[in-house]
Write an enzyme that holds these catalytic residues in place. Structure first.
Site, PDB file in Angstrom:
ATOM      1  N   ARG A 118       1.653  -7.925  14.118  1.00 28.34           N
ATOM      2  CA  ARG A 118       0.196  -7.993  14.288  1.00 28.34           C
ATOM      3  C   ARG A 118      -0.330  -9.383  13.940  1.00 28.34           C
ATOM      4  O   ARG A 118      -1.234  -9.898  14.590  1.00 28.34           O
ATOM      5  CB  ARG A 118      -0.494  -6.940  13.410  1.00 28.34           C
ATOM      6  CG  ARG A 118      -0.375  -5.530  13.980  1.00 28.34           C
ATOM      7  CD  ARG A 118      -0.828  -4.498  12.977  1.00 28.34           C
ATOM      8  NE  ARG A 118      -2.252  -4.569  12.690  1.00 28.34           N
ATOM      9  CZ  ARG A 118      -2.815  -4.069  11.585  1.00 28.34           C
ATOM     10  NH1 ARG A 118      -2.077  -3.493  10.671  1.00 28.34           N
ATOM     11  NH2 ARG A 118      -4.109  -4.144  11.407  1.00 28.34           N
ATOM     12  N   ARG A 158       0.827  -1.214   0.000  1.00 34.06           N
ATOM     13  CA  ARG A 158       0.000   0.000   0.000  1.00 34.06           C
ATOM     14  C   ARG A 158       0.858   1.259   0.000  1.00 34.06           C
ATOM     15  O   ARG A 158       1.847   1.343   0.739  1.00 34.06           O
ATOM     16  CB  ARG A 158      -0.852   0.058   1.274  1.00 34.06           C
ATOM     17  CG  ARG A 158      -2.106  -0.736   1.229  1.00 34.06           C
ATOM     18  CD  ARG A 158      -2.863  -0.421   2.517  1.00 34.06           C
ATOM     19  NE  ARG A 158      -3.729  -1.518   2.901  1.00 34.06           N
ATOM     20  CZ  ARG A 158      -4.051  -1.821   4.165  1.00 34.06           C
ATOM     21  NH1 ARG A 158      -3.569  -1.102   5.162  1.00 34.06           N
ATOM     22  NH2 ARG A 158      -4.854  -2.810   4.417  1.00 34.06           N
ATOM     23  N   ARG A 177       2.683   3.965   5.032  1.00 34.12           N
ATOM     24  CA  ARG A 177       2.418   4.231   6.450  1.00 34.12           C
ATOM     25  C   ARG A 177       3.294   3.325   7.309  1.00 34.12           C
ATOM     26  O   ARG A 177       3.549   2.183   6.946  1.00 34.12           O
ATOM     27  CB  ARG A 177       0.951   3.924   6.788  1.00 34.12           C
ATOM     28  CG  ARG A 177      -0.042   4.931   6.270  1.00 34.12           C
ATOM     29  CD  ARG A 177      -1.451   4.586   6.706  1.00 34.12           C
ATOM     30  NE  ARG A 177      -1.499   3.339   7.502  1.00 34.12           N
ATOM     31  CZ  ARG A 177      -2.580   2.886   8.100  1.00 34.12           C
ATOM     32  NH1 ARG A 177      -3.714   3.544   8.000  1.00 34.12           N
ATOM     33  NH2 ARG A 177      -2.572   1.761   8.789  1.00 34.12           N
TER      34      ARG A 177
END
Ligand code: ZN
Length: 222
Positions: free
Chosen positions: A172, A129, A161
């Site tokens: 995560r 992304r 990001r």
């Protein structure tokens, strides 16, 4: 009784956010996203919000009981016909505590909707992304801009990001596998699990979820 009491879960990057947004359009069900709910309580300085803020300012996690109390308040005020819960529970312990509270009120979960995707798919999706400061989003592989590193729409530079970097995503995922994935067996044993293949296109996943919910609704009416 035809209430649809739903819980949506899955690993990061499986498309849960996209599906939640579409489900909110399709079904007139209150959407209870625990992250937003906590923020609202804190912003409105409710009693529960003030308690939560205290834990957070001390660097502690908000206790499960407090989150569950907030969820039950939402369910009781808006959820007569059902609800769509997102972001909680994240572990079997939390799932048990929540289901106790729901059952104490003579209700039960209708289904747990799992949007699954393997780690490689998730990593490729998230780490590829890129976005500009105006919120236009691209993917280096699946939706690249015409000129590398520059937004097609506004000409601003495209950046990644911090949250989308491989190390962060891997961390995560590890947490998801350790804490949240046991929910799959937990809900399967209770006959509540409905599985959706998050590696397919968002529209295919959405169609599958809609068909499943239509069936669940029919079954609840019988
Ligand atoms: Zn842009």
């Amino acid at each position: 009784m035809s209430e649809l009491n739903l819980f949506l879960f899955g690993p990061p990057g499986a498309g849960k956010g996209t599906q939640a947004a579409r489900l909110r359009e399709d079904f007139d069900l209150p959407y209870i996203a625990t992250g937003d709910m906590l923020r609202e309580h804190r912003a409105n300085e409710t009693e529960l919000g003030t308690q939560a803020a205290e834990y957070m300012s001390n660097g502690d996690l908000v206790p499960d009981e407090l989150v569950i109390e907030m969820i039950m308040e939402e369910i009781e005020t808006k959820g007569d016909d059902g609800f769509l819960l997102d972001g909680f529970p994240r572990s079997v312990g939390q799932a048990e505590a929540l289901s106790d509270e729901i059952e104490r009120r003579g209700r039960r979960l209708t289904a747990a909707l799992l949007i699954s995707a393997d780690d490689d798919t998730v990593l490729t999706r998230i780490t590829g992304r890129r976005g500009c400061s105006n919120g236009h989003v691209y993917h280096v592989e699946f939706d690249p801009p015409k000129h590398e590193g520059v937004c097609d729409q506004c000409g601003k530079p495209l950046t990644q990001r911090d949250d989308d970097q491989a190390e962060v995503v891997s961390k995560r995922l590890k947490t998801y596998h350790q804490q949240t994935e046991p929910l799959i067996d937990y809900y399967e044993e209770r006959g509540l699990l409905r599985r959706f293949d998050g590696t397919r296109s968002p529209t295919e996943v959405h169609d599958h979820i809609r068909a499943t919910l239509a069936t669940l609704r029919l079954e609840e009416r019988l």
